[in-house]
Design an enzyme around this catalytic site. Structure first.
Site, mmCIF file in Angstrom:
data_model
loop_
_atom_site.group_PDB
_atom_site.id
_atom_site.type_symbol
_atom_site.label_atom_id
_atom_site.label_comp_id
_atom_site.label_asym_id
_atom_site.label_seq_id
_atom_site.Cartn_x
_atom_site.Cartn_y
_atom_site.Cartn_z
ATOM 1 N N LYS A 1 49.143 13.678 13.941
ATOM 2 C CA LYS A 1 48.360 12.600 13.323
ATOM 3 C C LYS A 1 48.558 11.284 14.084
ATOM 4 O O LYS A 1 47.601 10.603 14.451
ATOM 5 C CB LYS A 1 48.766 12.422 11.858
ATOM 6 C CG LYS A 1 48.719 13.677 11.009
ATOM 7 C CD LYS A 1 47.321 14.207 10.817
ATOM 8 C CE LYS A 1 47.265 15.292 9.761
ATOM 9 N NZ LYS A 1 48.028 16.516 10.103
ATOM 10 N N LYS B 1 46.238 10.869 3.985
ATOM 11 C CA LYS B 1 46.805 12.177 4.314
ATOM 12 C C LYS B 1 48.246 12.041 4.779
ATOM 13 O O LYS B 1 48.642 11.004 5.334
ATOM 14 C CB LYS B 1 45.972 12.886 5.377
ATOM 15 C CG LYS B 1 45.776 12.133 6.682
ATOM 16 C CD LYS B 1 44.793 12.891 7.577
ATOM 17 C CE LYS B 1 44.484 12.148 8.865
ATOM 18 N NZ LYS B 1 43.507 12.876 9.711
ATOM 19 N N ARG C 1 36.648 20.808 16.629
ATOM 20 C CA ARG C 1 37.861 21.126 17.392
ATOM 21 C C ARG C 1 37.453 21.302 18.858
ATOM 22 O O ARG C 1 36.713 22.224 19.210
ATOM 23 C CB ARG C 1 38.503 22.399 16.855
ATOM 24 C CG ARG C 1 39.575 23.018 17.748
ATOM 25 C CD ARG C 1 40.766 22.117 18.033
ATOM 26 N NE ARG C 1 41.402 21.617 16.821
ATOM 27 C CZ ARG C 1 42.305 22.286 16.117
ATOM 28 N NH1 ARG C 1 42.660 23.501 16.482
ATOM 29 N NH2 ARG C 1 42.860 21.727 15.054
ATOM 30 N N ARG D 1 33.826 22.497 12.306
ATOM 31 C CA ARG D 1 34.260 23.097 11.046
ATOM 32 C C ARG D 1 33.639 22.290 9.918
ATOM 33 O O ARG D 1 34.053 21.172 9.636
ATOM 34 C CB ARG D 1 35.788 23.119 10.995
ATOM 35 C CG ARG D 1 36.370 23.993 12.122
ATOM 36 C CD ARG D 1 37.790 23.667 12.449
ATOM 37 N NE ARG D 1 37.928 22.285 12.898
ATOM 38 C CZ ARG D 1 39.111 21.696 13.101
ATOM 39 N NH1 ARG D 1 40.227 22.367 12.918
ATOM 40 N NH2 ARG D 1 39.166 20.444 13.514
ATOM 41 N N ARG E 1 37.066 18.389 3.307
ATOM 42 C CA ARG E 1 37.818 18.962 4.425
ATOM 43 C C ARG E 1 37.006 20.053 5.108
ATOM 44 O O ARG E 1 36.455 20.927 4.452
ATOM 45 C CB ARG E 1 39.139 19.541 3.930
ATOM 46 C CG ARG E 1 40.031 18.539 3.224
ATOM 47 C CD ARG E 1 41.197 19.222 2.534
ATOM 48 N NE ARG E 1 40.749 20.153 1.505
ATOM 49 C CZ ARG E 1 41.555 20.982 0.851
ATOM 50 N NH1 ARG E 1 42.841 20.999 1.125
ATOM 51 N NH2 ARG E 1 41.072 21.791 -0.076
ATOM 52 N N ASP F 1 40.717 16.890 17.566
ATOM 53 C CA ASP F 1 39.809 16.899 16.431
ATOM 54 C C ASP F 1 38.968 15.638 16.457
ATOM 55 O O ASP F 1 39.499 14.514 16.549
ATOM 56 C CB ASP F 1 40.576 16.988 15.115
ATOM 57 C CG ASP F 1 41.194 18.366 14.894
ATOM 58 O OD1 ASP F 1 40.883 19.276 15.682
ATOM 59 O OD2 ASP F 1 41.973 18.521 13.942
ATOM 60 N N GLU G 1 42.691 13.657 15.318
ATOM 61 C CA GLU G 1 43.994 14.314 15.483
ATOM 62 C C GLU G 1 44.124 14.823 16.912
ATOM 63 O O GLU G 1 43.125 15.106 17.586
ATOM 64 C CB GLU G 1 44.170 15.490 14.509
ATOM 65 C CG GLU G 1 44.348 15.093 13.066
ATOM 66 C CD GLU G 1 44.738 16.260 12.168
ATOM 67 O OE1 GLU G 1 45.205 17.301 12.700
ATOM 68 O OE2 GLU G 1 44.590 16.135 10.944
ATOM 69 N N ASN H 1 46.168 17.958 18.307
ATOM 70 C CA ASN H 1 46.958 19.122 17.906
ATOM 71 C C ASN H 1 47.646 19.742 19.109
ATOM 72 O O ASN H 1 46.993 20.137 20.072
ATOM 73 C CB ASN H 1 46.050 20.153 17.237
ATOM 74 C CG ASN H 1 45.479 19.637 15.929
ATOM 75 O OD1 ASN H 1 46.077 19.788 14.880
ATOM 76 N ND2 ASN H 1 44.310 19.011 16.000
#
Length: 315
Positions: free
Chosen positions: A124, A159, A209, A224, A232, A272, A280, A282
């Site tokens: 994050k 979050k 993604r 997504r 979400r 993301d 984000e 990842n």
């Protein structure tokens, strides 16, 4: 090559969508020897980092998908590559594992992603290093600051910094309904730091993604898309995955971050992106290989093993 995968229990793999399985399958297809071990299998004994490792033979069966030799205690430096694919939670056991892997590196092991780089890139918080690509963001445990951020931006996502799969994400709209309860819960009454981000309406079109391998983006992202009123888009939260070509903005973000992250020892990264904004970075065990490959025909696992082979030969 001898490639060892540090992964979650093999019995829990859903081979029809598992990214680590796709990596293993491609490595085996090329004739590489595939091994596996879990975080709990590692040890530091007399200064040497070892693990109880099993060699795998992939069967092609979707259920009984592998045969494994009995585990053998093996010095991790004996492998040509160790691929770190342990899923979060990124708890202290995960951190201890990165310390052991870092020690193994000093003894000659080659680990991807680099353990210290995984530790240094909170999934994050890392977006703050690339602030030109992010929406208004606040990181704090202070309720007053968080309330002020909500009052300023009105529609806000809150979050935790250590969540995965969309867990613990809350949207608070302009009316502030349940704001106090959400802040109290997420911050544990001010004792835990969280992230607040201005809500990005383009989430309805998907949380994309973008996979970056060896500093270069896969040409397709997996959008997504939230379902049934969800905020979400995470697949684990029921999002619908739709592969689509990278946009000009996607390429701009990936082009700026990719080479830099690769130089830090991050062979595989999942960026993301919602709308025009990076949300984000990842680095633990990015997924979506199989979904992109099945929908577009682009072999993501082959691109990854290409990059892994290149890294091993160059080191």
């Amino acid at each position: 090559m001898k490639i060892a995968f540090l992964a979650d229990p093999l019995a829990g793999f859903k081979t029809y969508k598992d990214t680590t399985f796709a990596m293993m399958r491609e490595a085996a297809r090329r004739g590489h020897a595939v091994y596996a071990f879990e975080q709990r299998d590692m040890a530091l004994d007399q200064g040497v980092v070892t693990a109880r490792v099993a060699q795998l033979t992939l069967t092609g069966d979707p259920v009984d998908w592998y045969c494994a030799t009995p585990q053998q205690e093996t010095d991790l430096a004996r492998f040509d590559a160790i691929v770190e694919r342990k899923d979060p939670p990124f708890d202290m056991e995960y951190v201890y594992a990165t310390y052991l892997l870092e020690l193994a590196e000093k003894q000659g092991a080659r680990v991807f992603n680099k353990p210290s780089a995984i530790r240094d890139h909170n999934e994050k918080l890392s977006i703050a290093q690339f602030s030109q690509f992010i929406s208004p963001t606040l990181v704090s445990s202070d309720e007053t600051r968080l309330r002020l951020f909500h009052a300023t931006h009105e529609d806000v996502i809150f979050k935790p910094l250590d969540g995965m799969g969309g867990a613990g994400i809350f949207r608070i709209r302009a009316d502030g309904m349940n704001l106090g309860s959400v802040l109290e819960t997420l911050t544990e009454s001010g004792g835990r730091t969280i992230m607040a981000q201005k809500y990005i309406p383009e989430i309805v079109k998907g949380d994309k993604r973008i996979l970056v391998i060896g500093g270069k983006p896969v040409p397709f992202a997996l959008a997504r898309i939230p379902q049934a009123g969800e905020v979400r888009g995470n697949l684990a939260a029921g999002g619908l995955g739709v592969a689509q070509p990278l946009t000009e903005r996607d390429l701009e973000i990936a082009g700026a971050l990719g080479p830099e992250l690769a130089s830090r020892g991050l062979l595989l990264v999942g960026l993301d992106v919602i709308g025009n904004f990076l949300t984000e970075v990842n680095v633990t065990s990015p997924t979506c290989f199989q979904e992109i490959t099945e929908q577009t025909g682009f072999d993501v696992a082959a691109m990854f093993i290409d990059a892994l082979e290149l890294q091993v030969t160059e080191q």
